[in-house]
Design a protein around this motif. Structure first.
Motif, PDB file in Angstrom:
ATOM      1  N   THR A  49     -23.499  30.118  50.126  1.00  0.00           N
ATOM      2  CA  THR A  49     -22.708  31.131  50.967  1.00  0.00           C
ATOM      3  C   THR A  49     -22.430  30.880  52.147  1.00  0.00           C
ATOM      4  O   THR A  49     -23.275  30.563  53.140  1.00  0.00           O
ATOM      5  CB  THR A  49     -23.704  32.538  50.647  1.00  0.00           C
ATOM      6  N   ILE A  50     -21.174  31.443  52.700  1.00  0.00           N
ATOM      7  CA  ILE A  50     -20.768  31.052  54.095  1.00  0.00           C
ATOM      8  C   ILE A  50     -20.208  32.174  54.412  1.00  0.00           C
ATOM      9  O   ILE A  50     -19.081  32.659  54.006  1.00  0.00           O
ATOM     10  CB  ILE A  50     -19.744  29.980  54.119  1.00  0.00           C
ATOM     11  N   GLU A  51     -20.851  32.969  55.332  1.00  0.00           N
ATOM     12  CA  GLU A  51     -20.447  34.312  56.185  1.00  0.00           C
ATOM     13  C   GLU A  51     -21.239  34.500  57.352  1.00  0.00           C
ATOM     14  O   GLU A  51     -22.321  34.106  57.646  1.00  0.00           O
ATOM     15  CB  GLU A  51     -20.591  35.467  55.161  1.00  0.00           C
ATOM     16  N   ASN A  52     -20.628  35.143  58.350  1.00  0.00           N
ATOM     17  CA  ASN A  52     -21.199  35.633  59.643  1.00  0.00           C
ATOM     18  C   ASN A  52     -21.670  34.304  60.495  1.00  0.00           C
ATOM     19  O   ASN A  52     -22.570  34.472  60.880  1.00  0.00           O
ATOM     20  CB  ASN A  52     -22.536  36.698  59.295  1.00  0.00           C
ATOM     21  N   ASN A  53     -20.899  33.261  60.248  1.00  0.00           N
ATOM     22  CA  ASN A  53     -21.187  32.073  61.030  1.00  0.00           C
ATOM     23  C   ASN A  53     -22.702  31.438  60.497  1.00  0.00           C
ATOM     24  O   ASN A  53     -23.557  31.247  61.505  1.00  0.00           O
ATOM     25  CB  ASN A  53     -21.173  32.418  62.484  1.00  0.00           C
ATOM     26  N   GLU A  54     -22.768  31.483  59.261  1.00  0.00           N
ATOM     27  CA  GLU A  54     -23.947  30.963  58.685  1.00  0.00           C
ATOM     28  C   GLU A  54     -23.841  30.550  57.178  1.00  0.00           C
ATOM     29  O   GLU A  54     -23.031  31.098  56.679  1.00  0.00           O
ATOM     30  CB  GLU A  54     -25.321  32.247  58.498  1.00  0.00           C
ATOM     31  N   ILE A  55     -24.383  29.325  57.009  1.00  0.00           N
ATOM     32  CA  ILE A  55     -24.300  29.000  55.546  1.00  0.00           C
ATOM     33  C   ILE A  55     -25.712  29.020  54.937  1.00  0.00           C
ATOM     34  O   ILE A  55     -26.677  28.536  55.603  1.00  0.00           O
ATOM     35  CB  ILE A  55     -23.665  27.286  55.548  1.00  0.00           C
ATOM     36  N   SER A  56     -25.836  29.210  53.814  1.00  0.00           N
ATOM     37  CA  SER A  56     -26.954  29.187  53.029  1.00  0.00           C
ATOM     38  C   SER A  56     -26.924  28.887  51.594  1.00  0.00           C
ATOM     39  O   SER A  56     -25.960  29.091  51.148  1.00  0.00           O
ATOM     40  CB  SER A  56     -27.681  30.910  53.465  1.00  0.00           C
ATOM     41  N   VAL A  57     -28.211  28.671  51.158  1.00  0.00           N
ATOM     42  CA  VAL A  57     -28.153  28.000  49.651  1.00  0.00           C
ATOM     43  C   VAL A  57     -29.139  28.855  48.871  1.00  0.00           C
ATOM     44  O   VAL A  57     -30.491  29.014  49.465  1.00  0.00           O
ATOM     45  CB  VAL A  57     -28.605  26.489  49.772  1.00  0.00           C
ATOM     46  N   ASP A  58     -29.125  29.459  48.053  1.00  0.00           N
ATOM     47  CA  ASP A  58     -29.772  29.887  46.999  1.00  0.00           C
ATOM     48  C   ASP A  58     -30.522  29.080  46.257  1.00  0.00           C
ATOM     49  O   ASP A  58     -29.899  28.671  45.423  1.00  0.00           O
ATOM     50  CB  ASP A  58     -28.974  31.074  45.980  1.00  0.00           C
TER      51      ASP A  58
END
Length: 400
Positions: A49-58
């Motif tokens: 997920t890439i949103e609000n200047n952040e990338i994250s991995v579930d």
């Protein structure tokens, strides 16, 4: 009795993520106008997920196929299970026992026990193999590399097949351009000489692999616990989160801090070790004929062109280039005082297209077609653009 949130927080300490992300190297994190979503788009389980200047991995959704590793232009994603260096080391050690053939197999194929596990290295999926990893193995002396997988069409993670093909195509282009004597073959079956004639060794080999993996897991958990303890001692866990501006340390001019294109530089070093010395000398000394210096078309190096008729000279491309592939010329000056030079270094360009995304005049183009001679050239290519006239960007204005 601890609260549920506390239990969940400490449970996360015992989770080893298959991927590590350097947030500050992601162009989508660095600038909200960046259109790069390559890792998210290639992930067929929607774990990124890439949103609000952040990338994250579930971590729960991620299947550790590795497809995202090769597409990230700034190499901000890296694998931990297994790490790049671990695959290289295991492949080279197995090659010694296999009498020269370097073999890497996917976990699905390895699980069938058709081949002697002492003769090949294992990855969860062949999408873990990147151009840089193949170049690393080749630079260490491997000349015959076999990549073995099960039939991807029948694999539940078969969507990663496109990423595997792309990596092989790019690697072969790089090797062929410098006449490197490297053979990379993708197979659905192990070579006959890899047949498992000592089935009693399988359990032992698996046990050694399990112990090594367990050791890495315990070290990671220990690091997580130590970091959590330190945060609690210093009180940083309750402090206000740092903003993106504070974290990156942008200067008063708005210039974003840069980082070196390490993956590109390492790839070049490996190619120079395995390439044909005469071909390399001809390229670097400018002796090669035009047909001997055919343009590359890979995802690792890019070429930038700017339409000087449309360019306003605002400098946003220089301001936001993450690897400083584009910067202002310091020494050469054009004859026309209304113009100035930008220096472009193809070896530092990763095709992130950040310059294209921030350009207000749509006058910049980034293409994968780049001359190998330009990649190996230490001298930058000069791009002439106008000096700003009508209106200076806000970050250059001086206020009373």
């Amino acid at each position: 009795m601890p609260a549920l949130s506390d239990v969940m927080e400490y449970a996360e300490l015992f989770t080893v993520a298959p991927l590590v992300i350097d947030q500050d190297h992601c162009v989508a994190v660095r600038n909200r106008n960046a259109r790069c979503r390559q890792c998210r788009d290639i992930c067929f389980v929607s774990a990124i997920t890439i949103e609000n200047n952040e990338i994250s991995v579930d971590g729960g959704a991620c299947v550790n196929c590795g497809a995202c590793l090769g597409v990230c232009p700034t190499s901000c994603i890296s694998a931990t299970e297994p790490a790049h260096s671990e695959v290289v080391e295991a492949a080279l050690q197995a090659a010694v026992r296999a009498k020269g053939v370097t073999c890497i197999a996917c976990a699905r194929k390895a699980a069938r026990h058709d081949a002697d596990p002492e003769l090949f290295a294992q990855v969860p999926c062949l999408a873990h193999i990147t151009e840089g990893l193949l170049a690393d193995i080749a630079a260490a002396g491997a000349r015959d590399i076999a990549l073995v997988d099960g039939n991807c069409a029948t694999c539940k993670y078969g969507a990663a097949d496109a990423a595997i093909k792309c990596t092989l195509d790019n690697a072969l282009k790089l090797f062929e351009t410098l006449d490197a004597p490297i053979i990379v073959t993708r197979l659905q079956e192990f070579p006959p000489e890899f047949a498992n004639t000592f089935k009693r060794d399988i359990r032992g080999a698996d046990r050694r692999g399990l112990m090594a993996q367990t050791g890495r897991y315990l070290r990671t958990v220990a690091n997580n616990v130590a970091q959590k303890t330190l945060e609690e001692k210093l009180g940083s866990a309750k402090s206000k989160p740092r903003t993106l501006k504070d974290r990156l340390g942008a200067g008063k001019s708005g210039k974003m801090p840069t980082f070196p294109a390490d993956e590109n530089m390492h790839l070049i070093d490996c190619l120079l070790k395995v390439g044909n010395p005469e071909k390399i000398a001809n390229l670097t000394e400018g002796k090669a004929a035009w047909h001997e210096d055919a343009a590359l078309n890979t995802r690792h190096f890019g070429s930038v062109t700017i339409d000087s008729e449309k360019c306003s000279g605002c400098g946003l491309c220089v301001l936001f280039c993450p690897t400083e592939a584009l910067k202002y010329g310091e020494f050469d000056k054009p004859d026309n005082p209304d113009m100035r030079y930008l220096e472009f270094q193809a070896a530092d360009c990763t095709q992130c297209s950040m310059c294209v995304d921030v350009c207000l005049r749509d006058c910049i183009e980034v293409t994968p077609n780049v001359s190998m001679r330009e990649v190996l050239d230490f001298e930058p290519r000069l791009i002439e653009i106008p000096r700003p006239k009508d209106r200076l960007p806000l970050f250059n204005k001086k206020f009373p």
